[in-house]
Write a protein that holds these residues in place. Structure first.
Motif, PDB file in Angstrom:
ATOM      1  N   ILE A   1       0.939  -1.141  -0.081  1.00 46.90           N
ATOM      2  CA  ILE A   1       0.081   0.000  -0.126  1.00 46.90           C
ATOM      3  C   ILE A   1       0.852   1.234   0.147  1.00 46.90           C
ATOM      4  O   ILE A   1       1.997   1.264   0.557  1.00 46.90           O
TER       5      ILE A   1
ATOM      6  N   ASP B   1       0.856  -2.762   5.792  1.00 52.85           N
ATOM      7  CA  ASP B   1       2.007  -2.405   4.701  1.00 52.85           C
ATOM      8  C   ASP B   1       1.481  -3.115   3.229  1.00 52.85           C
ATOM      9  O   ASP B   1       1.604  -2.421   2.354  1.00 52.85           O
TER      10      ASP B   1
ATOM     11  N   ASN C   1       1.339   4.401   1.454  1.00 54.06           N
ATOM     12  CA  ASN C   1       0.907   4.943   2.642  1.00 54.06           C
ATOM     13  C   ASN C   1       1.346   6.272   2.753  1.00 54.06           C
ATOM     14  O   ASN C   1       0.894   7.235   3.717  1.00 54.06           O
TER      15      ASN C   1
ATOM     16  N   GLN D   1      -6.417   6.742   4.050  1.00 54.05           N
ATOM     17  CA  GLN D   1      -7.399   6.247   5.182  1.00 54.05           C
ATOM     18  C   GLN D   1      -8.144   7.536   5.638  1.00 54.05           C
ATOM     19  O   GLN D   1      -9.463   7.303   5.716  1.00 54.05           O
TER      20      GLN D   1
ATOM     21  N   LYS E   1      -2.576  10.070   1.880  1.00 52.53           N
ATOM     22  CA  LYS E   1      -3.449   9.896   3.189  1.00 52.53           C
ATOM     23  C   LYS E   1      -4.706   9.383   2.865  1.00 52.53           C
ATOM     24  O   LYS E   1      -5.884  10.130   3.257  1.00 52.53           O
TER      25      LYS E   1
ATOM     26  N   LYS F   1      -2.458   1.565   9.921  1.00 53.68           N
ATOM     27  CA  LYS F   1      -1.906   1.424   8.684  1.00 53.68           C
ATOM     28  C   LYS F   1      -1.347  -0.105   8.736  1.00 53.68           C
ATOM     29  O   LYS F   1      -0.979  -0.775   9.524  1.00 53.68           O
TER      30      LYS F   1
END
Length: 180
Positions: free
Chosen positions: A44, A84, A46, A51, A49, A82
């Protein structure tokens, strides 16, 4: 788990019902077609942003739904903690949904990829987000239905926030066509 990761599938996206209609929530991934990656190896991205953006979209879409407040605190950690790898996030979400509904499913993880499988129903073809679904489900009440009508084939979140504890009864009442 061992097939190649393909773009434009439900492995890193879902759709919800927003105020303006169908809204895509996409999880950014680090992927290249040049070097094929196994689904289990796709990371992912990360740095984006996603999420926070997804949670804001869910708040906007479902805060007035009948059961959002009931489940809000349960779902929030999925959009704060989070992961990974996309597979790990998807399995975490799947386990969470099974707990919420509650569903008791016997699952096993594959060790190798097989084109053909025996003695199980193969739903892998349903992962393609660009293919128009032929499976038809019964309608249920949706938040913005009066504006845009019923929108089928949305995330399980739509069903849970609108139907709450009745979501499992709804799912069990549907006929699944496994030959799609």
């Amino acid at each position: 788990m061992d097939d190649n990761f393909l773009k434009q599938t439900y492995r890193n996206r879902c759709y919800i019902y927003g105020a303006n209609g169908k809204l895509a929530l996409k999880i950014p991934v680090i992927h290249t077609q040049k070097n094929r990656q196994k689904y289990r190896d796709v990371k992912i991205f990360n740095e984006e942003k996603w999420q926070c953006n997804h949670w804001k979209s869910l708040l906007s879409a479902y805060k007035t739904s009948p059961f959002f407040e009931y489940y809000e605190d349960d779902f929030r950690p999925l959009f704060e903690q989070k992961e990974d790898f996309i597979l790990d996030f998807n399995l975490k979400c799947f386990d969470f949904i099974c707990d919420i509904l509650p569903l008791e499913l016997k699952l096993s993880k594959t060790e190798i990829y097989k084109d053909e499988v025996e003695n199980v129903v193969d739903f892998r073809n349903l992962v393609n987000a660009k293919r128009e679904p032929v499976q038809k489900f019964n309608t249920y009440t949706q938040v913005f239905e009066s504006k845009h009508g019923f929108i089928p084939n949305l995330s399980i979140l739509d069903l849970i926030f609108n139907e709450g504890p009745n979501a499992l009864n709804y799912l069990e009442s549907q006929t699944i066509n496994s030959t799609i």
